[in-house]
Design a protein around this motif. Sequence first.
Motif, short mmCIF file in Angstrom:
data_model
loop_
_atom_site.label_atom_id
_atom_site.label_comp_id
_atom_site.label_asym_id
_atom_site.label_seq_id
_atom_site.Cartn_x
_atom_site.Cartn_y
_atom_site.Cartn_z
N LEU A 158 8.45 7.35 6.83
CA LEU A 158 7.93 6.38 5.90
C LEU A 158 6.65 5.33 6.55
O LEU A 158 5.82 4.86 5.62
N GLU A 159 6.89 5.00 7.60
CA GLU A 159 5.71 4.24 8.28
C GLU A 159 4.48 4.85 8.15
O GLU A 159 3.41 4.33 8.05
N GLN A 160 4.32 6.17 8.49
CA GLN A 160 3.17 7.03 8.36
C GLN A 160 2.60 7.07 6.86
O GLN A 160 1.64 6.78 6.73
N ILE A 161 3.47 7.18 5.99
CA ILE A 161 3.05 7.12 4.62
C ILE A 161 2.60 5.59 4.30
O ILE A 161 1.48 5.75 3.49
N ALA A 162 3.29 4.63 4.76
CA ALA A 162 2.62 3.23 4.46
C ALA A 162 1.30 3.47 5.20
O ALA A 162 0.32 2.38 4.52
N ARG A 163 0.90 3.36 6.27
CA ARG A 163 -0.26 3.23 7.01
C ARG A 163 -1.20 4.32 6.42
O ARG A 163 -2.39 3.57 6.17
N THR A 164 -0.96 5.43 5.95
CA THR A 164 -2.08 6.32 5.30
C THR A 164 -2.45 5.74 3.99
O THR A 164 -3.40 5.86 3.57
N ALA A 165 -1.31 5.04 3.36
CA ALA A 165 -1.81 4.54 2.00
C ALA A 165 -2.22 3.04 2.21
O ALA A 165 -2.59 2.62 1.05
#
Length: 186
Positions: free
Chosen positions: A32-39
């Motif tokens: 979820l953290e990677q999703i947040a960063r990428t978004a």
Amino acid sequence: MPAQRADARRNYARILAVAEEEVAARGADASLEQIARTAGVGSATVRRHFPTRRALLEAVFRERIESLAARARELAEADDVRAALLDWLGALTVYSATVQGLATALLRDGELDPEHANPCVNTLAEAGEPLLRRAERAGAVAPGVTPVDLVTLIAGIALTTQHHPDPATEATRLLHLTVAGISPRG
């Protein structure tokens, strides 16, 4: 304020698009953290839109689940109800086996929980109910089989085959092996 609402909608769409890519690449355990960063948003923004991992997975799979549900409703009126049921189960099996994370999205805390089924399961079960009941009345399905039983079966097959070199083919083979148990007429 309209600007915030528009920003919130854009954030939601961006998070969902990134989540779809991440889940496709990494399965249900996508970070979820990677999703947040990428978004380009904070993890708190992701959690505001998707309070749980399950909520995010359900959103990722919603469109395809709706398509599979529509197929079940369409097939409910078919002349050959056994073939129609097997057609729908086959489509659900192939999709579940080839899309990382879907089988996990159909589960609750590692097991399908019929009393607290998530929206993915509810959608599939409600759509499949008329097709299943019609097949049962025609003697094409053993009495007592429920839509949740069928989703459980498919989720289990998908989880079993997820690391197979050809998960769709293997999942389909396993579904055919099980059909004798849910549909005694061959």
